[in-house]
Motif scaffolding. Structure first.
Motif, short mmCIF file in Angstrom:
data_model
loop_
_atom_site.label_atom_id
_atom_site.label_comp_id
_atom_site.label_asym_id
_atom_site.label_seq_id
_atom_site.Cartn_x
_atom_site.Cartn_y
_atom_site.Cartn_z
N CYS A 62 0.83 -1.20 0.00
CA CYS A 62 0.00 0.00 0.00
C CYS A 62 0.86 1.25 0.00
CB CYS A 62 -0.88 0.03 1.26
SG CYS A 62 -2.12 -1.28 1.33
N SER A 63 0.24 2.34 -0.40
CA SER A 63 0.82 3.67 -0.25
C SER A 63 0.33 4.19 1.10
CB SER A 63 0.35 4.57 -1.39
OG SER A 63 0.79 5.88 -1.17
N VAL A 64 1.26 4.41 2.02
CA VAL A 64 0.91 4.71 3.41
C VAL A 64 1.39 6.10 3.79
CG1 VAL A 64 1.22 4.02 5.83
CG2 VAL A 64 1.07 2.26 4.03
N LYS A 65 0.50 6.88 4.38
CA LYS A 65 0.88 8.13 5.04
C LYS A 65 0.83 7.85 6.53
CE LYS A 65 -0.48 11.29 1.45
NZ LYS A 65 -1.33 12.40 1.03
N LEU A 66 2.03 7.73 7.12
CA LEU A 66 2.14 7.33 8.52
C LEU A 66 2.45 8.54 9.38
CD1 LEU A 66 3.30 4.08 9.86
CD2 LEU A 66 4.09 6.13 11.00
N HIS A 67 1.54 8.85 10.30
CA HIS A 67 1.68 10.01 11.18
C HIS A 67 2.11 9.54 12.57
CE1 HIS A 67 -1.14 11.18 8.03
NE2 HIS A 67 -0.79 12.43 8.26
N SER A 68 3.12 10.18 13.12
CA SER A 68 3.61 9.82 14.45
C SER A 68 4.20 11.05 15.12
CB SER A 68 4.69 8.73 14.33
OG SER A 68 5.28 8.48 15.59
N ASP A 69 4.13 11.07 16.45
CA ASP A 69 4.79 12.13 17.20
C ASP A 69 6.16 11.68 17.72
OD1 ASP A 69 4.15 10.50 19.37
OD2 ASP A 69 2.64 11.86 20.19
N SER A 70 6.61 10.51 17.28
CA SER A 70 7.89 9.95 17.72
C SER A 70 9.04 10.46 16.86
CB SER A 70 7.84 8.42 17.67
OG SER A 70 9.13 7.89 17.87
N ALA A 71 9.86 11.34 17.43
CA ALA A 71 11.04 11.81 16.71
C ALA A 71 11.98 10.64 16.43
CB ALA A 71 11.76 12.89 17.52
N TYR A 72 12.04 9.69 17.35
CA TYR A 72 12.88 8.48 17.20
C TYR A 72 12.53 7.76 15.90
CZ TYR A 72 14.62 3.85 18.93
OH TYR A 72 15.25 2.65 19.13
N LEU A 73 11.26 7.54 15.67
CA LEU A 73 10.79 6.85 14.47
C LEU A 73 10.99 7.71 13.22
CD1 LEU A 73 9.09 4.56 13.05
CD2 LEU A 73 7.13 6.06 13.49
N ILE A 74 10.48 8.92 13.26
CA ILE A 74 10.52 9.79 12.08
C ILE A 74 11.96 10.07 11.66
CG2 ILE A 74 9.92 12.07 11.18
CD1 ILE A 74 7.45 10.26 11.62
N ASN A 75 12.82 10.41 12.61
CA ASN A 75 14.21 10.75 12.28
C ASN A 75 14.96 9.56 11.69
OD1 ASN A 75 13.84 13.37 13.10
ND2 ASN A 75 14.74 13.05 15.11
N CYS A 76 14.65 8.35 12.15
CA CYS A 76 15.31 7.17 11.60
C CYS A 76 15.08 7.07 10.10
CB CYS A 76 14.83 5.90 12.29
SG CYS A 76 15.52 4.41 11.53
N PHE A 77 13.86 7.30 9.68
CA PHE A 77 13.54 7.15 8.26
C PHE A 77 13.89 8.40 7.45
CE2 PHE A 77 11.33 3.60 10.09
CZ PHE A 77 11.65 2.60 9.20
N LYS A 78 13.64 9.57 8.00
CA LYS A 78 13.96 10.81 7.26
C LYS A 78 15.47 10.97 7.08
CE LYS A 78 9.77 12.99 7.25
NZ LYS A 78 9.07 13.90 6.46
N SER A 79 16.25 10.57 8.12
CA SER A 79 17.71 10.69 8.05
C SER A 79 18.39 9.39 7.61
CB SER A 79 18.27 11.13 9.40
OG SER A 79 17.75 12.39 9.76
N ARG A 80 17.58 8.36 7.41
CA ARG A 80 18.05 7.06 6.92
C ARG A 80 19.12 6.43 7.84
NH1 ARG A 80 16.94 5.54 1.82
NH2 ARG A 80 19.05 4.86 1.40
N TRP A 81 18.92 6.56 9.15
CA TRP A 81 19.84 5.95 10.11
C TRP A 81 20.00 4.46 9.85
CZ3 TRP A 81 17.19 8.07 15.16
CH2 TRP A 81 17.39 9.43 15.26
N TYR A 82 18.91 3.81 9.49
CA TYR A 82 18.91 2.36 9.30
C TYR A 82 19.91 1.89 8.25
CZ TYR A 82 15.97 3.37 5.23
OH TYR A 82 15.49 3.84 4.04
N VAL A 83 20.24 2.73 7.28
CA VAL A 83 21.20 2.34 6.25
C VAL A 83 22.56 2.04 6.89
CG1 VAL A 83 22.46 3.13 4.19
CG2 VAL A 83 20.00 3.62 4.43
N ASN A 84 23.03 2.93 7.72
CA ASN A 84 24.31 2.70 8.40
C ASN A 84 24.22 1.61 9.45
OD1 ASN A 84 25.92 4.45 6.91
ND2 ASN A 84 25.45 6.20 8.22
N TRP A 85 23.09 1.52 10.13
CA TRP A 85 22.93 0.45 11.11
C TRP A 85 23.12 -0.91 10.45
CZ3 TRP A 85 17.68 2.21 13.64
CH2 TRP A 85 17.89 3.35 14.43
N GLU A 86 22.46 -1.11 9.32
CA GLU A 86 22.59 -2.40 8.63
C GLU A 86 24.00 -2.59 8.09
OE1 GLU A 86 18.27 -3.53 6.87
OE2 GLU A 86 19.19 -1.77 5.95
N LYS A 87 24.54 -1.55 7.50
CA LYS A 87 25.89 -1.61 6.92
C LYS A 87 26.94 -1.91 8.00
CE LYS A 87 27.88 2.17 5.53
NZ LYS A 87 28.14 3.41 4.79
#
Length: 143
Positions: A62-87
C-alpha cells in the motif's frame, strides 16, 4: 496502490515500565483502531510496536501516510539511520548496539513492502487522530 492513512502512538508508565500502543488505520470508508501493551517495556518500543502492528494488518503493498509524534521513528527514516545500522552490523554512530534491533528489523521488513511517507505530528497539540492514538495507548498499558 491502495492509499492508507495511519496514526500511531506509544505510552509508558515509567520508562521502563508497563506500556501500551495505539494505532488508527483509515482507507476510504474503512476505519480500524488497534492497541496492545506489555508489562515491562519502554516508550520507544511501544512507538515502534504501534507502527509494526498497524503495517502487519495491510494485506498487500500500500501507499501509506504514517503520522507519528515519535522523533525516534521519524528521524530514523527521514535521516536514513537504518542504512548505516545495517551496513555496520547494527552498531550505531556511538559504536554501541542499536537499541530495539528486533523491532527495527521487523519494521524495515514491512517498510520495504509498502511505500511509506513518514509525517511528524506534534504530540498533545489537538490533532484528532494523534490524540485518539494516545488514548488507545494509555488505555492499553497493563495495570
Amino acid at each position: 496502490m491502495k492509499e492508507v492513512v495511519i496514526y500511531t502512538d506509544g505510552a509508558c508508565s515509567g520508562n521502563p515500565g508497563p506500556g501500551g500502543y495505539g494505532a488508527v488505520l483509515m482507507a476510504g470508508e474503512h476505519h480500524k483502531e488497534i492497541s496492545g501493551g506489555e508489562k515491562e517495556t519502554t516508550n520507544q518500543r511501544m512507538e515502534l510496536l504501534a507502527v509494526i502492528a498497524a503495517l502487519k494488518l495491510l494485506k498487500y503493498p500500500c501507499s501509506v501516510k504514517l503520522h507519528s509524534d515519535s522523533a525516534y521513528l521519524i528521524n530514523c527514516f527521514k535521516s536514513r539511520w537504518y542504512v548505516n545500522w545495517e551496513k555496520n552490523g547494527w552498531i550505531n554512530s556511538q559504536k554501541q548496539p542499536v537499541a530495539n534491533r528486533d523491532l527495527w528489523e521487523e519494521l524495515l521488513r514491512l517498510y520495504r513492502i509498502h511505500q511509506i511517507q513518514f509525517i511528524k505530528v506534534k504530540g498533545h497539540s489537538g490533532d484528532r487522530w494523534n490524540e485518539r492514538c494516545d488514548e488507545l495507548a494509555r488505555a492499553a498499558v497493563p495495570k
